[in-house]
Design a protein around this motif. Structure first.
Motif, PDB file in Angstrom:
ATOM      1  N   GLU A 163      41.360  51.879  41.968  1.00 29.71           N
ATOM      2  CA  GLU A 163      40.938  51.589  40.480  1.00 29.71           C
ATOM      3  C   GLU A 163      41.017  52.883  39.917  1.00 29.71           C
ATOM      4  O   GLU A 163      41.721  53.095  38.628  1.00 29.71           O
ATOM      5  CB  GLU A 163      39.872  50.643  40.451  1.00 29.71           C
ATOM      6  CG  GLU A 163      39.715  50.170  38.727  1.00 29.71           C
ATOM      7  CD  GLU A 163      38.658  49.476  38.512  1.00 29.71           C
ATOM      8  OE1 GLU A 163      37.673  49.595  39.338  1.00 29.71           O
ATOM      9  OE2 GLU A 163      38.382  48.689  37.563  1.00 29.71           O
ATOM     10  N   SER A 164      40.363  54.052  40.491  1.00 32.77           N
ATOM     11  CA  SER A 164      40.040  55.079  39.736  1.00 32.77           C
ATOM     12  C   SER A 164      41.327  56.139  39.673  1.00 32.77           C
ATOM     13  O   SER A 164      41.555  56.862  38.924  1.00 32.77           O
ATOM     14  CB  SER A 164      38.848  55.890  40.328  1.00 32.77           C
ATOM     15  OG  SER A 164      39.071  56.226  41.473  1.00 32.77           O
ATOM     16  N   LEU A 165      42.144  55.817  40.800  1.00 30.52           N
ATOM     17  CA  LEU A 165      43.385  56.670  40.757  1.00 30.52           C
ATOM     18  C   LEU A 165      44.447  56.042  40.062  1.00 30.52           C
ATOM     19  O   LEU A 165      45.200  56.513  39.368  1.00 30.52           O
ATOM     20  CB  LEU A 165      43.760  56.685  42.437  1.00 30.52           C
ATOM     21  CG  LEU A 165      44.984  57.464  42.511  1.00 30.52           C
ATOM     22  CD1 LEU A 165      44.796  59.066  42.066  1.00 30.52           C
ATOM     23  CD2 LEU A 165      45.372  57.437  44.169  1.00 30.52           C
ATOM     24  N   SER A 166      44.628  54.655  40.155  1.00 26.06           N
ATOM     25  CA  SER A 166      45.979  53.926  39.831  1.00 26.06           C
ATOM     26  C   SER A 166      45.756  53.171  38.585  1.00 26.06           C
ATOM     27  O   SER A 166      46.587  52.691  37.744  1.00 26.06           O
ATOM     28  CB  SER A 166      46.618  53.049  40.760  1.00 26.06           C
ATOM     29  OG  SER A 166      46.145  52.065  40.862  1.00 26.06           O
ATOM     30  N   GLY A 167      44.506  52.773  38.105  1.00 26.45           N
ATOM     31  CA  GLY A 167      43.924  52.291  37.150  1.00 26.45           C
ATOM     32  C   GLY A 167      43.995  50.554  37.421  1.00 26.45           C
ATOM     33  O   GLY A 167      43.641  49.773  36.498  1.00 26.45           O
ATOM     34  N   SER A 168      44.242  50.204  38.542  1.00 25.81           N
ATOM     35  CA  SER A 168      44.278  48.626  38.832  1.00 25.81           C
ATOM     36  C   SER A 168      43.511  48.580  40.222  1.00 25.81           C
ATOM     37  O   SER A 168      43.811  49.112  41.105  1.00 25.81           O
ATOM     38  CB  SER A 168      45.291  48.076  38.757  1.00 25.81           C
ATOM     39  OG  SER A 168      45.214  46.429  38.601  1.00 25.81           O
ATOM     40  N   MET A 171      46.598  45.457  41.684  1.00 29.02           N
ATOM     41  CA  MET A 171      48.148  45.529  41.337  1.00 29.02           C
ATOM     42  C   MET A 171      48.291  47.127  40.920  1.00 29.02           C
ATOM     43  O   MET A 171      48.231  47.377  39.867  1.00 29.02           O
ATOM     44  CB  MET A 171      48.198  44.742  39.977  1.00 29.02           C
ATOM     45  CG  MET A 171      48.106  43.186  40.500  1.00 29.02           C
ATOM     46  SD  MET A 171      48.960  42.500  41.733  1.00 29.02           S
ATOM     47  CE  MET A 171      48.079  41.548  42.614  1.00 29.02           C
ATOM     48  N   CYS A 172      48.408  47.786  41.826  1.00 34.26           N
ATOM     49  CA  CYS A 172      48.208  49.191  41.679  1.00 34.26           C
ATOM     50  C   CYS A 172      49.484  49.699  41.101  1.00 34.26           C
ATOM     51  O   CYS A 172      49.168  50.492  40.024  1.00 34.26           O
ATOM     52  CB  CYS A 172      47.963  50.152  43.050  1.00 34.26           C
ATOM     53  SG  CYS A 172      46.743  49.712  43.963  1.00 34.26           S
TER      54      CYS A 172
ATOM     55  N   PRO B  40      36.444  53.364  35.616  1.00 34.12           N
ATOM     56  CA  PRO B  40      36.735  54.528  35.606  1.00 34.12           C
ATOM     57  C   PRO B  40      37.768  54.826  34.355  1.00 34.12           C
ATOM     58  O   PRO B  40      38.187  54.050  33.941  1.00 34.12           O
ATOM     59  CB  PRO B  40      37.714  54.362  37.010  1.00 34.12           C
ATOM     60  CG  PRO B  40      38.049  53.026  37.025  1.00 34.12           C
ATOM     61  CD  PRO B  40      36.978  52.155  36.594  1.00 34.12           C
ATOM     62  N   ASN B  42      40.728  56.091  34.467  1.00 34.45           N
ATOM     63  CA  ASN B  42      41.955  55.965  34.478  1.00 34.45           C
ATOM     64  C   ASN B  42      42.476  54.274  34.535  1.00 34.45           C
ATOM     65  O   ASN B  42      43.541  54.010  34.635  1.00 34.45           O
ATOM     66  CB  ASN B  42      42.835  56.375  35.873  1.00 34.45           C
ATOM     67  CG  ASN B  42      43.127  57.715  35.911  1.00 34.45           C
ATOM     68  OD1 ASN B  42      43.138  58.322  34.798  1.00 34.45           O
ATOM     69  ND2 ASN B  42      43.362  58.103  36.963  1.00 34.45           N
TER      70      ASN B  42
END
Lengths: 388, 95
Positions: A163-168, A171-172, B40, B42
């Motif tokens: 989540e902190s990398l891709s935002g989800s 469902m990355c 987060p 992002n």
């Protein structure tokens, strides 16, 4: 003027007699699609002799979403978020398989840091998929809740990383053709390394919880045996094939990405029963942890996206390509045919859990109804991928 | 000895149960509606249009470049460009 009309019901279900049993008849039971242990909307028509399974007919397609046809009508990039929805447990590896096939089709180079990030994310996906699979398998056996919640506790930490990398969380939609969408910060890498370093502690505890348990051993050993010949002939891949003792792992065979730069071993089973399949997941998680630790040690700063790729109005040259990776469930491949236009001419998914499911009847025959659920759980299916 | 595996597993559950009172690593639940984990930076939230000032219609920053319409995977965005060239909220003429 009376003619005997054979009804549809009689034509569909001819009377079955067992011969050997006195007045015995097979009882047809429909398991699913609304069954808590079928991992989604999956139905099995089971013919029972007492409690023993004599016939099993899987029925699926309840979750069909026309994925492949939609893929032919959207742009190459537009299919990327759809691949998340195939196997919603491991969207990162789905993204990678699709990106790999498009990169093969268009001949795109990927920067080194992006390859390392992809390996880190794919192995994190493998960790969380196998951990939650073991939890679900124990859930099917009747260890209701406890192992699943312990597994989900670890999975949650990995999903927070996603989540902190891709935002989800699930469902990355993270990979792009020629790299990854955003770069991982140093803080993210430090946090991920911390979680991975703590993972073996969870594995020790989890193995102590389940693998020595007499009930688990009694329920899984010699249940759902698959011979290596049958598994190879049916096209079974992934941990299910390696549980039969066949040394076939695409990370070694194809050596896609930067996997040839890593040292890891492939765990192999011997008997091909449910216990071996369960052990295979537990051992693969250990290897994934070692791959991840090597990747965190080797990753170097640099670009994560090939700047030459025009992502908007992307038109690959005419041709066809098949990109495949070793997903957590088996060989996941995307077959693309390009006619030079903005959309693929043909878009085909080779889903691992669907093809692993084809030998379900061979595994279940002769076992009891309660074992069917355990065997199905050990196949590791996700209906989003089976039905597409 | 048969049953020792089960007892070992029970010890693990006991360790987790008692540990959840002392170790932060074992107690990860939050009391959801009152307490929430921070999102987060992002995090991909709902898409929304940015505007200047108080009136969303007058101060809309969208210039109808139609990239979102092209990119949308399920093709559910549909944009009609307005013909009038009145200046936007900041006083700049629209192109």
């Amino acid at each position: 003027m009376s003619a005997t009309v054979q009804t549809l019901e009689a034509m569909e279900r001819p009377p079955v007699s067992m011969g050997s049993r006195l007045e015995g008849e097979l009882l047809e039971v429909s398991m699913g699609p609304q069954h808590p242990s079928t991992h989604g909307v999956f139905r099995m028509n089971v013919a029972l002799d007492g409690e023993i399974v004599r016939k099993l007919k899987p029925v699926f397609g309840y979750l069909h979403r026309n994925h492949e046809k939609i893929g032919e009508n959207t742009s190459y990039l537009g299919s990327m978020p759809y691949t998340d929805r195939l196997d919603y447990f491991c969207s990162m590896t789905n993204n990678w398989a699709y990106a790999l096939s498009v990169e093969k089709l268009a001949g795109i180079q990927v920067p080194e840091r992006a390859e390392y990030l992809r390996i880190i994310l794919a192995e994190l996906t493998r960790l969380q998929n196998h951990a939650s699979l073991l939890g679900f398998l124990l859930n099917d056996m009747g260890a209701w809740g406890t192992p699943l919640m312990y597994a989900f506790r670890e999975r949650e930490k990995i999903l927070d990383l996603f989540e902190s990398l891709s935002g989800s969380r699930m469902m990355c939609d993270y990979m792009r053709f020629g790299g990854c969408r955003v770069d991982a910060s140093d803080d993210w890498l430090v946090g991920a390394k911390k979680i991975v370093d703590r993972f073996p502690k969870f594995l020790d505890e989890f193995e102590e919880l389940i693998l020595g348990n007499e009930i688990v051993i009694g329920r899984t050993q010699n249940v759902g045996k698959v011979s290596a010949e049958l598994a190879i002939n049916a096209g079974v891949t992934g941990p299910m094939l390696r549980a039969c003792g066949v040394n076939y792992d695409l990370r070694k065979v194809d050596g896609y990405g930067y996997y040839p730069h890593f040292k890891f071993r492939i765990p192999l089973g011997e008997h091909g029963d449910t216990y071996d399949r369960l052990m295979m997941r537990a051992l693969e998680m250990r290897e994934s942890v070692s791959i991840l630790q090597q990747a965190f040690a080797q990753i170097q700063p640099g670009p994560v996206l090939n700047p030459k790729v025009k992502i908007r109005a992307f038109r690959p040259p005419i041709g066809e390509a098949y990109g495949r990776i070793e997903g957590p469930k088996g060989e996941l491949g995307f077959y693309l045919i390009s006619d030079g236009g903005p959309n693929p001419y043909r878009y085909r998914v080779r889903p691992p859990s669907f093809i692993n499911l084809t030998i379900l009847e061979d595994m279940c025959l002769g076992h009891t109804v309660a074992d069917v659920m355990v065997i199905l759980g050990s196949v590791d299916i996700v209906m989003g991928e089976v039905d597409r | 000895m048969i049953g020792s595996g089960i007892l070992k597993g029970m010890a693990v559950t006991a360790r987790n149960f008692v540990g959840s009172y002392f170790e932060k690593d074992r107690l990860i639940t939050v009391q959801y509606p009152e307490e929430r984990n921070p999102l987060p930076e992002n995090y991909r939230n709902f898409p929304f249009l940015i505007y200047d000032g108080d009136d969303p219609h007058a101060g809309l920053r969208c210039v109808a470049c139609k990239i979102c319409e092209k990119e949308c995977p399920p093709q559910c965005i549909y944009i009609v460009k307005s013909d009038d060239k009145k200046p936007d909220y900041m006083g700049k003429p629209q192109l």
